[in-house]
Design an enzyme around this catalytic site. Structure first.
Site, PDB file in Angstrom:
ATOM      1  N   VAL A 297     -11.023  15.121   3.510  1.00 53.55           N
ATOM      2  CA  VAL A 297     -11.778  16.003   4.411  1.00 53.55           C
ATOM      3  C   VAL A 297     -13.202  16.192   3.890  1.00 53.55           C
ATOM      4  CG1 VAL A 297      -9.742  17.212   5.280  1.00 53.55           C
ATOM      5  CG2 VAL A 297     -10.863  18.072   3.205  1.00 53.55           C
ATOM      6  N   ASP A 298     -13.520  15.512   2.761  1.00 50.66           N
ATOM      7  CA  ASP A 298     -14.917  15.563   2.303  1.00 50.66           C
ATOM      8  C   ASP A 298     -15.752  14.688   3.237  1.00 50.66           C
ATOM      9  OD1 ASP A 298     -13.798  13.341  -0.260  1.00 50.66           O
ATOM     10  OD2 ASP A 298     -15.153  12.765   1.368  1.00 50.66           O
TER      11      ASP A 298
ATOM     12  N   CYS B 139     -16.958  31.540  17.294  1.00 56.15           N
ATOM     13  CA  CYS B 139     -17.171  30.207  17.880  1.00 56.15           C
ATOM     14  C   CYS B 139     -18.441  30.234  18.720  1.00 56.15           C
ATOM     15  CB  CYS B 139     -15.982  29.834  18.760  1.00 56.15           C
ATOM     16  SG  CYS B 139     -15.923  30.848  20.243  1.00 56.15           S
TER      17      CYS B 139
ATOM     18  N   ASN C 239      -5.810   1.174  -6.852  1.00 59.19           N
ATOM     19  CA  ASN C 239      -5.437   2.474  -7.401  1.00 59.19           C
ATOM     20  C   ASN C 239      -5.546   2.396  -8.922  1.00 59.19           C
ATOM     21  OD1 ASN C 239      -3.867   4.826  -8.222  1.00 59.19           O
ATOM     22  ND2 ASN C 239      -3.261   4.942  -6.074  1.00 59.19           N
ATOM     23  N   LEU C 240      -5.633   3.592  -9.548  1.00 59.16           N
ATOM     24  CA  LEU C 240      -5.673   3.595 -11.019  1.00 59.16           C
ATOM     25  C   LEU C 240      -4.400   2.997 -11.589  1.00 59.16           C
ATOM     26  CD1 LEU C 240      -7.103   7.022 -12.200  1.00 59.16           C
ATOM     27  CD2 LEU C 240      -8.197   4.778 -12.221  1.00 59.16           C
ATOM     28  N   GLN C 241      -3.284   3.346 -10.886  1.00 55.88           N
ATOM     29  CA  GLN C 241      -2.010   2.778 -11.353  1.00 55.88           C
ATOM     30  C   GLN C 241      -1.229   2.330 -10.127  1.00 55.88           C
ATOM     31  OE1 GLN C 241      -1.947   6.426 -12.660  1.00 55.88           O
ATOM     32  NE2 GLN C 241      -1.133   7.241 -10.759  1.00 55.88           N
TER      33      GLN C 241
ATOM     34  N   HIS D 145      -7.283  13.841   8.572  1.00 48.29           N
ATOM     35  CA  HIS D 145      -6.904  15.204   8.173  1.00 48.29           C
ATOM     36  C   HIS D 145      -8.022  16.192   8.459  1.00 48.29           C
ATOM     37  CE1 HIS D 145      -3.624  13.639   5.206  1.00 48.29           C
ATOM     38  NE2 HIS D 145      -3.274  13.549   6.466  1.00 48.29           N
TER      39      HIS D 145
ATOM     40  N   GLN E 190      -7.885  10.068   4.585  1.00 45.86           N
ATOM     41  CA  GLN E 190      -7.104  11.303   4.483  1.00 45.86           C
ATOM     42  C   GLN E 190      -7.986  12.421   3.933  1.00 45.86           C
ATOM     43  OE1 GLN E 190      -2.817  10.385   2.919  1.00 45.86           O
ATOM     44  NE2 GLN E 190      -4.197   8.863   2.028  1.00 45.86           N
TER      45      GLN E 190
ATOM     46  N   ALA F 133     -11.845   2.762  -8.402  1.00 43.32           N
ATOM     47  CA  ALA F 133     -12.318   2.386  -7.065  1.00 43.32           C
ATOM     48  C   ALA F 133     -13.793   1.984  -7.097  1.00 43.32           C
ATOM     49  CB  ALA F 133     -12.117   3.565  -6.111  1.00 43.32           C
TER      50      ALA F 133
HETATM   51  N1  APR Z   1      -9.911   4.997  -8.540  1.00 46.06           N
HETATM   52  C1  APR Z   1      -8.802   4.620  -7.862  1.00 46.06           C
HETATM   53  N2  APR Z   1      -7.724   5.426  -7.665  1.00 46.06           N
HETATM   54  C2  APR Z   1      -7.792   6.671  -8.185  1.00 46.06           C
HETATM   55  C3  APR Z   1      -8.911   7.141  -8.898  1.00 46.06           C
HETATM   56  C4  APR Z   1     -10.003   6.250  -9.063  1.00 46.06           C
HETATM   57  N3  APR Z   1     -11.117   6.599  -9.738  1.00 46.06           N
HETATM   58  N4  APR Z   1      -8.658   8.421  -9.310  1.00 46.06           N
HETATM   59  C5  APR Z   1      -7.429   8.746  -8.845  1.00 46.06           C
HETATM   60  N5  APR Z   1      -6.907   7.687  -8.181  1.00 46.06           N
HETATM   61  C6  APR Z   1      -5.612   7.619  -7.492  1.00 46.06           C
HETATM   62  C7  APR Z   1      -4.461   8.302  -8.216  1.00 46.06           C
HETATM   63  O1  APR Z   1      -3.818   7.387  -9.081  1.00 46.06           O
HETATM   64  C8  APR Z   1      -3.566   8.718  -7.036  1.00 46.06           C
HETATM   65  O2  APR Z   1      -2.636   7.680  -6.735  1.00 46.06           O
HETATM   66  O3  APR Z   1      -5.785   8.327  -6.280  1.00 46.06           O
HETATM   67  C9  APR Z   1      -4.542   8.861  -5.862  1.00 46.06           C
HETATM   68  C10 APR Z   1      -4.747  10.292  -5.428  1.00 46.06           C
HETATM   69  O4  APR Z   1      -3.520  10.732  -4.922  1.00 46.06           O
HETATM   70  P1  APR Z   1      -3.390  12.221  -4.322  1.00 46.06           P
HETATM   71  O5  APR Z   1      -4.024  13.190  -5.254  1.00 46.06           O
HETATM   72  O6  APR Z   1      -1.959  12.378  -3.928  1.00 46.06           O
HETATM   73  O7  APR Z   1      -4.300  12.214  -3.021  1.00 46.06           O
HETATM   74  P2  APR Z   1      -3.940  11.598  -1.605  1.00 46.06           P
HETATM   75  O8  APR Z   1      -3.063  10.401  -1.731  1.00 46.06           O
HETATM   76  O9  APR Z   1      -5.213  11.437  -0.872  1.00 46.06           O
HETATM   77  O10 APR Z   1      -3.101  12.807  -0.916  1.00 46.06           O
HETATM   78  C11 APR Z   1      -2.756  12.609   0.438  1.00 46.06           C
HETATM   79  O11 APR Z   1      -1.838  14.838   0.457  1.00 46.06           O
HETATM   80  O12 APR Z   1      -2.186  16.962  -0.290  1.00 46.06           O
HETATM   81  C12 APR Z   1      -2.215  16.162   0.855  1.00 46.06           C
HETATM   82  O13 APR Z   1      -3.563  16.349   2.781  1.00 46.06           O
HETATM   83  C13 APR Z   1      -3.614  16.112   1.407  1.00 46.06           C
HETATM   84  O14 APR Z   1      -4.880  14.208   2.191  1.00 46.06           O
HETATM   85  C14 APR Z   1      -4.037  14.673   1.148  1.00 46.06           C
HETATM   86  C15 APR Z   1      -2.723  13.941   1.123  1.00 46.06           C
END
Ligand code: APR
Length: 231
Positions: free
Chosen positions: A92-93, A135, A201-203, A108, A90, A217
């Site tokens: 875009v980096d 373009c 995930n962290l949580q 994305h 998801q 991660a």
């Molecule tokens: N290791 C593991 N998990 C992590 C870490 C880490 N070091 N740091 C943060 N997280 C987890 C957080 O707990 C959270 O659940 O990564 C998740 C990031 O969630 P979001 O900020 O919601 O990002 P994402 O899920 O990618 O968002 C999805 O939403 O805003 C739109 O298009 C945008 O692609 C994005 C989409």
């Protein structure tokens, strides 16, 4: 090899330890604009320079960060895993690409690319959007936009992703809050296909995963890759 068809989904959390802020942790604000207000076709039509400035800043941030151990571990898994492998991000980096991942769908879009608004042609773009660059496909050149999927637009390659999920025997979601569809629905599709599902995930998130691994991660992904390549 216990698993033969692996689909991996990553979110902003996999890039957090590289120094890129996640969406939900950075309260979603930029210059007091909600990201949802800037990353939209309406914002681009209303104030293209604001949108250009937003993406220029994010591209400048990108230049200062590096892939972390989690990105490198997924590139290694792709290289050494003998079965079917697909990485869907998801983000875009370009950290997965810079770590060497090739079997990747950036659903994305990608900050490092631009798109012609007339022909939809996509091309690598390192320049400064606000210089009103045009373009490379039209005469005279047309306006370009970041090759990023905005709120309200359809993510990329959803057919391909759907086929891979229906065929998977392992689905792993890394660093995503599971709040934005369609990606948030991938685990349910994989479960329906009978795949084993793991969340890193962290949580603990909201999705129904067979297994949840809580932690960083950069620690947990290399460990998972070692396990998968040993089985
Ligand atoms: N290791 C593991 N998990 C992590 C870490 C880490 N070091 N740091 C943060 N997280 C987890 C957080 O707990 C959270 O659940 O990564 C998740 C990031 O969630 P979001 O900020 O919601 O990002 P994402 O899920 O990618 O968002 C999805 O939403 O805003 C739109 O298009 C945008 O692609 C994005 C989409």
């Amino acid at each position: 090899m216990k698993y033969k068809k692996v689909v991996i989904l990553t979110g902003a959390g996999i890039s957090a330890e590289s120094g890129l802020s996640t969406f939900r942790d950075s309260n979603g604000l930029w210059e007091n604009h909600r990201v949802e207000e800037v990353a939209t076709p309406e914002a681009f039509a209303r104030d293209p320079d604001l949108v250009y400035r937003f993406y220029n800043l994010r591209r400048q941030q990108l230049a200062k960060v590096l892939p972390n151990a989690a990105h490198h571990a997924l590139a290694r898994l792709e290289r050494e895993f003998p079965g079917n492998f697909l990485l869907v991000s998801q983000n875009v980096d370009d950290l997965h690409q810079r770590a060497g991942s090739r079997k990747l769908i950036a659903m994305h879009g990608e900050l490092s690319k631009a798109r012609c608004i007339q022909t939809e042609e996509v091309f690598d773009f390192q320049g400064d959007f606000s210089q009103r660059a045009g373009c490379q496909c039209c005469r005279p050149a047309s306006k370009i936009r970041p090759h990023v999927v905005w709120f309200g637009e359809m993510p990329l390659q959803m057919e391909h992703i759907g086929r891979a999920l229906r065929d998977a025997d392992l689905f792993v979601a890394i660093g995503t809050s599971g709040q934005v569809y369609p990606a948030a629905g991938f685990v349910a599709e994989a479960n329906r296909a009978g795949a084993h599902s793991i969340e890193i995930n962290l949580q603990s998130g909201s999705g129904t995963f067979a297994q949840k691994r809580c932690g960083l991660a950069s620690h947990l992904v290399p460990r998972l890759v070692d396990e998968l390549l040993k089985t």
